[in-house]
Every structure is written in C-alpha cells, then in structure tokens.
Design a protein around this motif. Sequence first.
Motif, PDB file in Angstrom:
ATOM      1  N   LEU A   1     -10.786   8.188   6.861  1.00 50.49           N
ATOM      2  CA  LEU A   1      -9.481   8.614   7.378  1.00 50.49           C
ATOM      3  C   LEU A   1      -8.513   9.061   6.278  1.00 50.49           C
ATOM      4  N   PHE A   2      -8.686   8.511   5.093  1.00 48.02           N
ATOM      5  CA  PHE A   2      -7.735   8.782   4.005  1.00 48.02           C
ATOM      6  C   PHE A   2      -8.491   9.088   2.724  1.00 48.02           C
ATOM      7  N   ILE A   3      -7.764   9.695   1.783  1.00 50.11           N
ATOM      8  CA  ILE A   3      -8.303   9.752   0.432  1.00 50.11           C
ATOM      9  C   ILE A   3      -7.913   8.422  -0.206  1.00 50.11           C
ATOM     10  N   VAL A   4      -8.877   7.665  -0.691  1.00 51.03           N
ATOM     11  CA  VAL A   4      -8.554   6.362  -1.276  1.00 51.03           C
ATOM     12  C   VAL A   4      -8.503   6.509  -2.789  1.00 51.03           C
ATOM     13  N   GLU A   5      -7.334   6.266  -3.350  1.00 52.88           N
ATOM     14  CA  GLU A   5      -7.211   6.383  -4.804  1.00 52.88           C
ATOM     15  C   GLU A   5      -7.059   4.991  -5.395  1.00 52.88           C
ATOM     16  N   GLU A   6      -8.031   4.585  -6.171  1.00 53.05           N
ATOM     17  CA  GLU A   6      -7.985   3.255  -6.794  1.00 53.05           C
ATOM     18  C   GLU A   6      -7.048   3.326  -7.998  1.00 53.05           C
ATOM     19  N   GLN A   7      -6.138   2.408  -8.065  1.00 55.40           N
ATOM     20  CA  GLN A   7      -5.181   2.448  -9.172  1.00 55.40           C
ATOM     21  C   GLN A   7      -5.461   1.398 -10.217  1.00 55.40           C
ATOM     22  N   GLY A   8      -6.667   0.903 -10.181  1.00 54.38           N
ATOM     23  CA  GLY A   8      -7.068  -0.039 -11.215  1.00 54.38           C
ATOM     24  C   GLY A   8      -6.939  -1.477 -10.778  1.00 54.38           C
TER      25      GLY A   8
ATOM     26  N   LEU B   1      -3.529   5.027  -0.330  1.00 55.42           N
ATOM     27  CA  LEU B   1      -4.207   5.839   0.673  1.00 55.42           C
ATOM     28  C   LEU B   1      -3.411   7.129   0.837  1.00 55.42           C
ATOM     29  N   LEU B   2      -4.086   8.271   0.653  1.00 58.80           N
ATOM     30  CA  LEU B   2      -3.402   9.569   0.655  1.00 58.80           C
ATOM     31  C   LEU B   2      -3.803  10.394   1.869  1.00 58.80           C
ATOM     32  N   ASN B   3      -2.883  11.266   2.309  1.00 58.11           N
ATOM     33  CA  ASN B   3      -3.234  12.198   3.396  1.00 58.11           C
ATOM     34  C   ASN B   3      -3.791  13.503   2.792  1.00 58.11           C
ATOM     35  N   ASP B   4      -3.957  14.512   3.625  1.00 54.88           N
ATOM     36  CA  ASP B   4      -4.579  15.743   3.136  1.00 54.88           C
ATOM     37  C   ASP B   4      -3.736  16.469   2.091  1.00 54.88           C
TER      38      ASP B   4
ATOM     39  N   GLU C   1      -2.462  15.024  -0.240  1.00 59.58           N
ATOM     40  CA  GLU C   1      -2.552  14.075  -1.367  1.00 59.58           C
ATOM     41  C   GLU C   1      -1.234  13.339  -1.572  1.00 59.58           C
ATOM     42  N   LYS C   2      -0.584  13.048  -0.470  1.00 58.29           N
ATOM     43  CA  LYS C   2       0.653  12.277  -0.474  1.00 58.29           C
ATOM     44  C   LYS C   2       0.323  10.842  -0.068  1.00 58.29           C
ATOM     45  N   THR C   3       0.861   9.865  -0.812  1.00 57.41           N
ATOM     46  CA  THR C   3       0.608   8.464  -0.477  1.00 57.41           C
ATOM     47  C   THR C   3       1.227   8.134   0.878  1.00 57.41           C
ATOM     48  N   VAL C   4       0.454   7.501   1.753  1.00 60.50           N
ATOM     49  CA  VAL C   4       1.004   7.127   3.061  1.00 60.50           C
ATOM     50  C   VAL C   4       0.945   5.614   3.295  1.00 60.50           C
ATOM     51  N   VAL C   5       0.084   4.928   2.574  1.00 63.60           N
ATOM     52  CA  VAL C   5      -0.003   3.461   2.668  1.00 63.60           C
ATOM     53  C   VAL C   5      -0.406   2.935   1.299  1.00 63.60           C
ATOM     54  N   ARG C   6       0.137   1.779   0.937  1.00 64.49           N
ATOM     55  CA  ARG C   6      -0.346   1.099  -0.278  1.00 64.49           C
ATOM     56  C   ARG C   6      -1.080  -0.158   0.150  1.00 64.49           C
ATOM     57  N   LEU C   7      -2.107  -0.472  -0.594  1.00 66.34           N
ATOM     58  CA  LEU C   7      -2.969  -1.568  -0.185  1.00 66.34           C
ATOM     59  C   LEU C   7      -3.400  -2.350  -1.428  1.00 66.34           C
ATOM     60  N   THR C   8      -3.377  -3.649  -1.342  1.00 67.06           N
ATOM     61  CA  THR C   8      -3.829  -4.468  -2.470  1.00 67.06           C
ATOM     62  C   THR C   8      -4.811  -5.516  -1.970  1.00 67.06           C
ATOM     63  N   ILE C   9      -5.925  -5.593  -2.636  1.00 71.11           N
ATOM     64  CA  ILE C   9      -6.888  -6.647  -2.285  1.00 71.11           C
ATOM     65  C   ILE C   9      -6.834  -7.687  -3.389  1.00 71.11           C
TER      66      ILE C   9
ATOM     67  N   ARG D   1       5.267  16.718  -1.660  1.00 68.99           N
ATOM     68  CA  ARG D   1       4.135  16.693  -0.730  1.00 68.99           C
ATOM     69  C   ARG D   1       4.498  16.109   0.638  1.00 68.99           C
ATOM     70  N   ILE D   2       5.724  16.288   1.035  1.00 66.64           N
ATOM     71  CA  ILE D   2       6.147  15.681   2.293  1.00 66.64           C
ATOM     72  C   ILE D   2       6.414  16.748   3.341  1.00 66.64           C
ATOM     73  N   LYS D   3       5.801  16.546   4.530  1.00 67.49           N
ATOM     74  CA  LYS D   3       6.068  17.441   5.656  1.00 67.49           C
ATOM     75  C   LYS D   3       6.921  16.677   6.650  1.00 67.49           C
TER      76      LYS D   3
END
Lengths: 525, 248
Positions: free
Chosen positions: A27-34, A123-126, A128-136, B49-51
């Motif tokens: 659903l999202f592009i998942v970008e690992e931030q380390g 988690l990025l949308n198409d 490449e804008k962050t839409v959710v932050r997630l921490t495990i 990058r915001i719509k």
Amino acid sequence: MEPLRQLALVFQPAMEAEPLIEQLRHLFIVEEQGRQDDSETFYDTFDWRLYRKQLLCVGAGRSRSLLSFDGTQHGMIDDLGPGRKFWWEMTPSEVRETLREIIDVRALLPMAALETDKRHCRLLNDDEKTVVRLTIRADVPVGDGAPDQLAKVVTIDELRGYQEAFDTVHRLCVAYGLTPLDSDSWLAQRAFSGSPRTPLDYGDKFRVELARDSDIGTAIVQICGYLLREIEFNRQGVYDDVDTEFLHDFRIAIRRTRSLLSLLKKQLPIREGSYFRREFKWLGGVTGKLRDIDVYLLQKEAYLAMLPSRLRPGLDGFFADLEQHRRHELKLLRRHLSSKRYRSLLSDWRTFLVADDSPLFGESSRKSCRELADRTIRKRFRAFLRNGEAITDDGPDSDMHNLRIQGKKLRYLLEFFRSLYDEKSLEQFVKQLKKMQDNLGDFNDLCVQEEMLGARLDGLGGNGRRVLLQAAALGGLLTVQAKKRGALRDQFAATYAAFSSSQNRELLVSLIGSDQRPEERAGRQ
Amino acid sequence: MKIVAVYSSKGGVGKTATAVNLAYVASRSGQRVLLCDLDPQGAASFYYRIKPKKSFNRDRLLQGRFEQYIRATDFDGLDLLPAHFSFRNLDLALRDEKQAKKRRVLGKLLQPLAKDYDYAILDCPPNLTFLSETIVTAADCVITPVIPTTLSLLALEQLIKLLKKIDCDRRKLISFFSMVERRKSMHQQIMEKYGGYPIFLQTVIPFMAEIEKMGLSRQPVGAGGQQSPAHRAYELLWQEIRQKKLAT
C-alpha cells in the motif's frame, strides 16, 4: 485543532515484524530510517511524584525528557552533569519550572531502565510524501529478575491531514494479529516492568485500612508494621544523604510510632512498652539535629528574601557554618544508623509485631479497636480543648507549644484509625484540625528559629566587619520573625474559636459518638 | 501568531522559493509554522509534495472550514495549507463584501489557528487586486523579493502605492534583493543605488542552481543537507526579518 493520534499495538510473543512490513509495502512505499539502540532510564522521586501526575522523565546520557503517559513531549533538559538530580541543578527552562512545581526538594532518581531497539519507518504515498510514521520497538528491561524481553510494540503516529492513511495502517496491524495497548499507560507499564520498585509503592499519605471489627492487637500490628516499613524504606536514603525528605519521612514514621506507643500505653505489656518507647525516643533524638539544620538550609532563600540586599552577605558565614555543622551531624547519624543498638531495635520491634507468641496476640489485645479508638480520640480532644481554653493573650509561649503537642497526638490518632470512621466527615474534621495545627506549628517554628538565631547572635565574638555584618543580618531576621510571630499569636484566638465551635464538636460526636456509656444510653431509652 | 506574507505583483521574482525556504528555516528553529499556499498554481504545495484533499476548494477556505485541510509536511513543526485550482477566483468571491470588511477577511480566517502556530507564512499569487489588499491588511509583515531590475522595482513601487491608498502601515513592508547575479552590471548598479534604502534588508539571496533544482528535489534547500549555501542564505534572511520586523 484536533490533537494527532498515536497508537501503540503489541505483537504476539512469537510474531516477527518483517511480514507486517511486507504487507505495508503493498500500500505504501516503506522507507526505513535506520535503527536506534538506546538505553532509556526512567527517573522519578522516591515517592513517585511524577508518576502521580502521569508523567515520565526519560533519560538517555546527559539529557532528560519529560513525557506524559500518552507520549506527549513536554520538553527536554540537556546536558545534566553526572550526579545532578535536583531541579536547581538544571539549566533554566520551562521544563525545569514544571519539574520544580512537582518534585520540589526531592531528587530525581533512576527507578527503572530499558534497553530498547527502535526501528523507525516512514510510509510514503505515490508522491513520495510521508503519510504515516511508524516505529517498531523491542525492549529488554534492565535489572535482576526482570523478564528477558518484552513483546515487540509498534507505535503509529498520525500526520495532520492524512487520517485515512493512519486508519489504513491501524486496520492492517489489527488484521495481522496485533493487540492495541492502553495508549495512556503502556510506556509506563513497560518501563517499570523490570524495576525492583512498583509504581506508587511508597506514598505521600499515611493510609492503613483496618477492618471495622478489628481487635486492638491486629490494629497495632497493622499500623506499626506500616510504619516499620516506612522506617526501613527511608533508612538507606538517609544514610546516603540522597535528599532531605528521606530523613523527614524517616522521622515522621518514628514520631508516629512513638505516639502510638504512648497513646496505647495501657494496651501494651509494661516491659516491652517501656523498652520500645525508650529506644524510639533515642532514635528520634539522634535524628533531630540534622533535620533542624536541614530546615534552616531549606529556608535559605526565604531568609535572604526577608533582608534588604545590603544585609544579605551577612548570612554567608551563618549558612557556611550550618553546612559544616551538617556534615558533622550526618557523620554522627550514619554511625547511629549502623550501630548495634539500631539493628537490635528494629529486629526486636519486628519480632514483637510478627512473632506468634507476641503479647499483641494475647487475650488482652482482643478487645474491639473501634471502642478504644472512640475513647482515646474523645480523651485527646477534651485534653486539647482544656489546654486551648486556658490560653490567654498574654500567657507564656510554652502554653502554645503544649497545645501543639496535644494537637499532634489527636491528629495521629485520627490518621491511625481513619478507616474505622465515615471518611467524608473525618476528612472534614481533620481539615479543621489542620488549620489549627498550621497556626500552632508556624508559631512554634518561629519560636525555635528565634531561639536559635538569638543564641547564634549571643555567641558572636569580636568586632571585625564580618562579625558586624552577621550581627546586622541576624538582627534583621529576628525583627522580621518577631513580627510574624506576633501576627500568628493574634490569629490564634480566631483560629481556635473556629476549631472549638459547637459545629465542629458535633461533627466529632457524629463520628465517635457521645461519651455516655452504653448502659446509660440504654437506660435513657 | 504572526502573519508573514511573501508578496509581489510581479511573477518570477522568487516568492515561492522564499516562502518555502523561510517556512522550513523557521520550523527548524523550533517555531510552529503554517505555510499557506494561496497561489492557485500550487508551487509551494508541489515542493512539499502535498496535494489538497478532493473536497477542498475556495469556498471551504472562505467559510473558514479549512482546518481539516491542513496537512503535515515531512518536517517537524511545519504544516501546509495546500493551494487549490479554485483559488484563482478568490477575488471574485471577495467582490461582494464591503471594502473594509473584505480587507479584514483573511486575518479573521486565520485567527482560530493563532494558538496552534507561531507563524503563518503566506505564499501569495502575483497580482494586484482585492486579494492583495486583504493580504497586506492581514499581515504583520509583508516581504517583497526584488530582482535588481527596473521592472521588479516598479512592482515594489506599486505595492507602496497600494499601501498608501488603503491607508495601511507602510512600516510592515520589507524587501530584499532576490536572484542576484553579481556578474550582471545592471544588478550591481541597481543594488548600489537602492541597497541603502531602509526598506531593503542587508541579506541578499543570490541566483543559485540549487534553488532552481527544488523543482526536481521537491524539498526545501536545507532538507538535502545543512551545509547548503542557499539554506544558509535563507537562515540569515529569516534572522534579519525576525530582528527587524517580528521582534515582540
């Protein structure tokens, strides 16, 4: 604006995080931030002042963050040097002021620690804008007997304007089998899961719950057991000189114990009673001087504020001497606390309270505690009124002092036995009593301080500039104190009249009944 | 909350680059910032990058129901109110209001957000209309980028005239030289002639490829790395604006 949501969900014990991340990738592009390996230490005062306000002070290295249980950041203290634990040792900031209000003179102590491994993802949308932050996060509590590893937790942070994405991730986590955690307390629960201390295991209020039909022996064991635990709890803090409140609480527990021993004199076996009264008196005595010095040192700012600025330097020598004196007294007290006499007292006392053959479990201790409490409270109240009525405007200060002691005894009794009475009415009565005690207590404090300052002034010798300055400062303080003391004495009559009002007397009668004997009451009916 | 408008009636002077980067710099220094993209072209929104959400439009904005349309950027403390194509008609929508009321409309719309943000930075469309009047009325500070060219100076002159006409405090207007190319003699001459006027800030923003490339990187210049000279220039510009116009 609407506050942003943060959710925490816990993985099942054997569950891995990777398959969940894979599902998110659909659903999202998942970008690992380390990853971030951290050790988090959780600080609080000995009596949990932050926890009571649902706050956590989390430290890593030299910094401390103040968080609400729900994770809201209240700010940070940077660069706190080693061994620094008081608010006044921190650099000025808003957080420091918040802490100051809450922790006051108490030290912030490490209460628990977690080794954490955090994996941060965006988690990025198409676009490449962050839409959710997630921490495990995977946490390992530090400490003996702590569980090896706690189940992993994922926290999801909402970003403004991207509610749908947050909801989607939340649904996906639940579908994967994760369970929501209580967002208001999960971090606190996790933090202290491996700590030798349990949150709120030491409180600010004396609270012993006696059974309504409790007998005298059981009540004494319960109350004194509670006080013994307080003495033992505080002993190390007094010895290590962590903050002044350890000694304060230590002494209050001793004073309460002594008060109970004297109030229930007739209920205790003569030999044991007199032994424990003597020994606890000794313990109260050897802790007294250090506390007196602490009181002066804690008042330092207030003392300085009483003087015009040109007289203030005169107190430098006074406080320097006090500090030196304190070091000496602390050394003496440490010796007492390590002495055989102290150890014997505590072990004898413990045995007396718990041993099967203790006289406390004998026939004479099986009488109803409630009846004894009624009788003793009534007696103490009468004694208080008798002494109070006798006070005149121009009577000696010692009358006020005696009345203060009477008030204290009454207050302790009400606190010991509070669970036997209607809570609301009792609270109301105690509130009135407290007002009376505040007047008497403040008056007494001023008398003691004046005496000490006066003695200090008398003891000054020579005529150098430093001596003159100190004499001027002490003279200034004495003048202010005498004025305050006069004002308190003037307030006494009105405060006493309010306390001894018929309304208040009736309130007490409604609590403990009138003093007619049961047979008289029956006769009248 | 202070309202900072980045405004010029002339296009292509670097308004959006200024608004986008100042907003980023301000948020980096710990301020809570709302960047409002009032230009229907939506370049500031594009850079972040915001719509906008589908249900957002001009009417929602003017009815004051736009809180739910504010979106977080990728940077802490920086949110954005995205532009919408329908903003091109903002003037028409304002036409029916009375003159004085119209001028205050924008300030009123932003008022409910005052406790949530320290700064609202407005990226304004290049025109000289009713909307311009509401913008300069609402703003605590109006920043006009000026390329050291005659036409660009003319735009500044027009703006001064507008402020005078609507009886607006001219001290809130501030300007700086933008897209400066030192090797161009006209740029040098104009800066020498006008640079000493109190309306101009000391900081200038040079023409830099890095700023041009924001269209590709779609992020403020500082986000790529703090060593960026362009980012440093915007930091200095923001410092100077705060000292001279926004100190409380």
